[in-house]
Design a protein around this motif. Sequence first.
Motif, PDB file in Angstrom:
ATOM      1  N   ASN A 141      62.363  18.611  92.551  1.00 44.35           N
ATOM      2  CA  ASN A 141      63.262  19.811  92.292  1.00 44.35           C
ATOM      3  C   ASN A 141      63.387  20.208  93.394  1.00 44.35           C
ATOM      4  O   ASN A 141      63.662  21.783  93.607  1.00 44.35           O
ATOM      5  CB  ASN A 141      62.499  20.691  91.124  1.00 44.35           C
ATOM      6  N   ASP A 142      63.551  19.784  94.530  1.00 47.79           N
ATOM      7  CA  ASP A 142      63.754  20.274  95.904  1.00 47.79           C
ATOM      8  C   ASP A 142      64.960  19.600  96.508  1.00 47.79           C
ATOM      9  O   ASP A 142      64.851  18.369  96.696  1.00 47.79           O
ATOM     10  CB  ASP A 142      62.451  20.129  96.919  1.00 47.79           C
ATOM     11  N   ILE A 143      66.149  20.174  96.648  1.00 46.72           N
ATOM     12  CA  ILE A 143      67.358  19.449  97.166  1.00 46.72           C
ATOM     13  C   ILE A 143      67.148  18.745  98.561  1.00 46.72           C
ATOM     14  O   ILE A 143      67.879  17.770  98.823  1.00 46.72           O
ATOM     15  CB  ILE A 143      68.615  20.272  97.249  1.00 46.72           C
ATOM     16  N   TYR A 144      66.283  19.214  99.375  1.00 52.60           N
ATOM     17  CA  TYR A 144      66.247  18.913 100.665  1.00 52.60           C
ATOM     18  C   TYR A 144      65.181  17.618 100.330  1.00 52.60           C
ATOM     19  O   TYR A 144      65.405  16.771 101.358  1.00 52.60           O
ATOM     20  CB  TYR A 144      65.569  19.905 101.538  1.00 52.60           C
ATOM     21  N   THR A 145      64.231  17.593  99.661  1.00 53.26           N
ATOM     22  CA  THR A 145      63.574  16.274  99.405  1.00 53.26           C
ATOM     23  C   THR A 145      64.263  15.088  98.560  1.00 53.26           C
ATOM     24  O   THR A 145      64.243  13.889  99.001  1.00 53.26           O
ATOM     25  CB  THR A 145      62.108  16.547  98.528  1.00 53.26           C
ATOM     26  N   ASP A 146      64.834  15.451  97.470  1.00 51.90           N
ATOM     27  CA  ASP A 146      65.514  14.659  96.634  1.00 51.90           C
ATOM     28  C   ASP A 146      66.947  14.240  97.154  1.00 51.90           C
ATOM     29  O   ASP A 146      67.411  13.309  96.343  1.00 51.90           O
ATOM     30  CB  ASP A 146      65.483  15.133  95.064  1.00 51.90           C
ATOM     31  N   LYS A 147      67.402  15.203  97.801  1.00 46.22           N
ATOM     32  CA  LYS A 147      69.104  14.768  98.213  1.00 46.22           C
ATOM     33  C   LYS A 147      69.713  15.124  96.944  1.00 46.22           C
ATOM     34  O   LYS A 147      71.145  14.837  96.885  1.00 46.22           O
ATOM     35  CB  LYS A 147      69.440  13.609  98.783  1.00 46.22           C
ATOM     36  N   GLN A 148      69.067  15.669  95.860  1.00 45.99           N
ATOM     37  CA  GLN A 148      69.930  16.006  94.570  1.00 45.99           C
ATOM     38  C   GLN A 148      69.397  17.429  94.007  1.00 45.99           C
ATOM     39  O   GLN A 148      68.054  17.325  94.257  1.00 45.99           O
ATOM     40  CB  GLN A 148      70.164  15.038  93.692  1.00 45.99           C
ATOM     41  N   LEU A 149      70.029  17.932  92.928  1.00 47.87           N
ATOM     42  CA  LEU A 149      69.286  18.979  92.280  1.00 47.87           C
ATOM     43  C   LEU A 149      70.009  18.675  90.904  1.00 47.87           C
ATOM     44  O   LEU A 149      71.061  19.271  90.533  1.00 47.87           O
ATOM     45  CB  LEU A 149      69.394  20.229  92.941  1.00 47.87           C
ATOM     46  N   ARG A 150      69.120  18.547  89.872  1.00 46.69           N
ATOM     47  CA  ARG A 150      69.592  18.382  88.497  1.00 46.69           C
ATOM     48  C   ARG A 150      69.161  19.688  87.791  1.00 46.69           C
ATOM     49  O   ARG A 150      67.715  19.883  87.462  1.00 46.69           O
ATOM     50  CB  ARG A 150      69.127  17.231  87.755  1.00 46.69           C
ATOM     51  N   LEU A 151      69.932  20.287  86.994  1.00 44.49           N
ATOM     52  CA  LEU A 151      69.496  21.457  86.266  1.00 44.49           C
ATOM     53  C   LEU A 151      70.144  21.377  84.878  1.00 44.49           C
ATOM     54  O   LEU A 151      71.276  21.189  84.488  1.00 44.49           O
ATOM     55  CB  LEU A 151      70.089  22.750  86.910  1.00 44.49           C
ATOM     56  N   VAL A 152      69.141  21.947  84.086  1.00 46.51           N
ATOM     57  CA  VAL A 152      69.516  22.022  82.519  1.00 46.51           C
ATOM     58  C   VAL A 152      70.135  23.346  82.482  1.00 46.51           C
ATOM     59  O   VAL A 152      69.636  24.321  82.568  1.00 46.51           O
ATOM     60  CB  VAL A 152      68.137  21.735  81.631  1.00 46.51           C
ATOM     61  N   MET A 153      71.309  23.278  81.432  1.00 51.13           N
ATOM     62  CA  MET A 153      71.903  24.650  80.715  1.00 51.13           C
ATOM     63  C   MET A 153      71.457  24.653  79.663  1.00 51.13           C
ATOM     64  O   MET A 153      71.255  23.985  78.669  1.00 51.13           O
ATOM     65  CB  MET A 153      73.439  24.159  80.776  1.00 51.13           C
ATOM     66  N   GLU A 154      70.650  26.028  79.279  1.00 45.79           N
ATOM     67  CA  GLU A 154      69.886  26.422  78.194  1.00 45.79           C
ATOM     68  C   GLU A 154      70.468  27.563  77.766  1.00 45.79           C
ATOM     69  O   GLU A 154      70.810  28.684  78.508  1.00 45.79           O
ATOM     70  CB  GLU A 154      68.902  26.420  78.113  1.00 45.79           C
ATOM     71  N   LYS A 155      70.859  27.783  76.397  1.00 47.98           N
ATOM     72  CA  LYS A 155      71.377  29.025  75.950  1.00 47.98           C
ATOM     73  C   LYS A 155      70.821  29.205  74.442  1.00 47.98           C
ATOM     74  O   LYS A 155      70.803  28.300  73.577  1.00 47.98           O
ATOM     75  CB  LYS A 155      72.995  29.185  75.482  1.00 47.98           C
ATOM     76  N   GLY A 211      67.615  28.993  73.591  1.00 47.02           N
ATOM     77  CA  GLY A 211      66.797  28.122  73.611  1.00 47.02           C
ATOM     78  C   GLY A 211      67.291  26.590  73.285  1.00 47.02           C
ATOM     79  O   GLY A 211      66.414  25.781  72.851  1.00 47.02           O
ATOM     80  N   GLN A 212      68.610  26.406  73.199  1.00 53.75           N
ATOM     81  CA  GLN A 212      69.283  25.090  72.980  1.00 53.75           C
ATOM     82  C   GLN A 212      69.803  24.833  74.352  1.00 53.75           C
ATOM     83  O   GLN A 212      70.581  25.213  75.183  1.00 53.75           O
ATOM     84  CB  GLN A 212      70.355  25.440  71.840  1.00 53.75           C
ATOM     85  N   VAL A 213      69.651  23.225  74.804  1.00 59.51           N
ATOM     86  CA  VAL A 213      70.062  22.717  75.714  1.00 59.51           C
ATOM     87  C   VAL A 213      71.600  22.474  75.208  1.00 59.51           C
ATOM     88  O   VAL A 213      71.761  21.940  74.591  1.00 59.51           O
ATOM     89  CB  VAL A 213      69.387  21.308  76.124  1.00 59.51           C
ATOM     90  N   VAL A 214      72.363  22.982  76.312  1.00 59.75           N
ATOM     91  CA  VAL A 214      73.832  22.896  76.059  1.00 59.75           C
ATOM     92  C   VAL A 214      74.501  21.748  77.120  1.00 59.75           C
ATOM     93  O   VAL A 214      75.783  21.763  77.010  1.00 59.75           O
ATOM     94  CB  VAL A 214      74.536  24.286  76.031  1.00 59.75           C
ATOM     95  N   GLY A 215      73.747  21.439  78.074  1.00 62.64           N
ATOM     96  CA  GLY A 215      74.320  20.571  79.087  1.00 62.64           C
ATOM     97  C   GLY A 215      73.431  20.421  80.202  1.00 62.64           C
ATOM     98  O   GLY A 215      72.470  20.835  80.346  1.00 62.64           O
ATOM     99  N   MET A 216      74.124  19.997  81.279  1.00 64.54           N
ATOM    100  CA  MET A 216      73.633  19.940  82.716  1.00 64.54           C
ATOM    101  C   MET A 216      74.594  20.202  83.905  1.00 64.54           C
ATOM    102  O   MET A 216      75.565  19.669  83.745  1.00 64.54           O
ATOM    103  CB  MET A 216      72.935  18.431  82.968  1.00 64.54           C
ATOM    104  N   VAL A 217      74.121  20.420  85.030  1.00 64.45           N
ATOM    105  CA  VAL A 217      74.843  20.655  86.050  1.00 64.45           C
ATOM    106  C   VAL A 217      73.853  19.920  87.020  1.00 64.45           C
ATOM    107  O   VAL A 217      72.695  19.808  87.332  1.00 64.45           O
ATOM    108  CB  VAL A 217      75.320  22.041  86.546  1.00 64.45           C
ATOM    109  N   ASP A 218      74.695  19.146  88.029  1.00 69.28           N
ATOM    110  CA  ASP A 218      73.918  18.510  89.239  1.00 69.28           C
ATOM    111  C   ASP A 218      74.825  18.930  90.293  1.00 69.28           C
ATOM    112  O   ASP A 218      75.739  18.889  90.620  1.00 69.28           O
ATOM    113  CB  ASP A 218      74.162  16.823  88.903  1.00 69.28           C
ATOM    114  N   LEU A 219      73.811  18.738  91.714  1.00 65.80           N
ATOM    115  CA  LEU A 219      74.057  18.866  93.094  1.00 65.80           C
ATOM    116  C   LEU A 219      73.522  17.459  93.264  1.00 65.80           C
ATOM    117  O   LEU A 219      72.419  17.175  93.348  1.00 65.80           O
ATOM    118  CB  LEU A 219      73.528  20.018  93.632  1.00 65.80           C
ATOM    119  N   MET A 220      74.365  16.611  94.025  1.00 65.72           N
ATOM    120  CA  MET A 220      74.148  15.437  94.577  1.00 65.72           C
ATOM    121  C   MET A 220      74.863  15.069  95.720  1.00 65.72           C
ATOM    122  O   MET A 220      75.638  15.762  96.310  1.00 65.72           O
ATOM    123  CB  MET A 220      74.443  14.150  93.411  1.00 65.72           C
TER     124      MET A 220
END
Length: 168
Positions: free
Chosen positions: A52-66, A68-77
């Motif tokens: 969960n460190d963009i410098y280590t993984d070269k990406q960051l994947r985050l869950v969108m929650e509203k 208490g429900q997961v509604v999607g995901m956003v990614d930096l890659m």
Amino acid sequence: MKEDGLILRALEPEDLEMLYLIENDPSLWGVGLSNVLYSHYALKSFIAQTANDIYTDKQLRLVMEKDGQVVGMVDLMAFEPEHLRAEIGIVVMPSYQRQGLGSEALRQLFGYCRSKLHLHQLYAWVAVDNVPSMKLFLSLGFSSSCIVKDWLFNGKEYKDVALMQFFL
């Protein structure tokens, strides 16, 4: 990150089924670069091994929650620390689309990219016939820098894509 009840958070082991559904949804293969099936094991390993460190993984994947429900995901890659840029992707679950959640998630992500990552630029590859995505990115200030011909192949036909850029 939280605003108006929408939370962006790191992946948790409990997100495995949602991630499995998104990654293995053939209808999404035409809008991205992946068209392979992922096993539960591979995705479970991904969740467990990500820093969960963009410098280590070269990406960051985050869950969108509203609420208490997961509604999607956003990614930096494709993170490029030297050039301070990253590719961005977003998936909103079908039952939550067209409610402004994608816009809100991206606005939150922009703030994080500015204040914490100090990025200069975000970009996305969007199929020109993907009207909802084109409208989303344009409404948030992205501009189409160029059209790349025959960039995506959906198994039947080639699709042109727009390189969408946003300067933070």
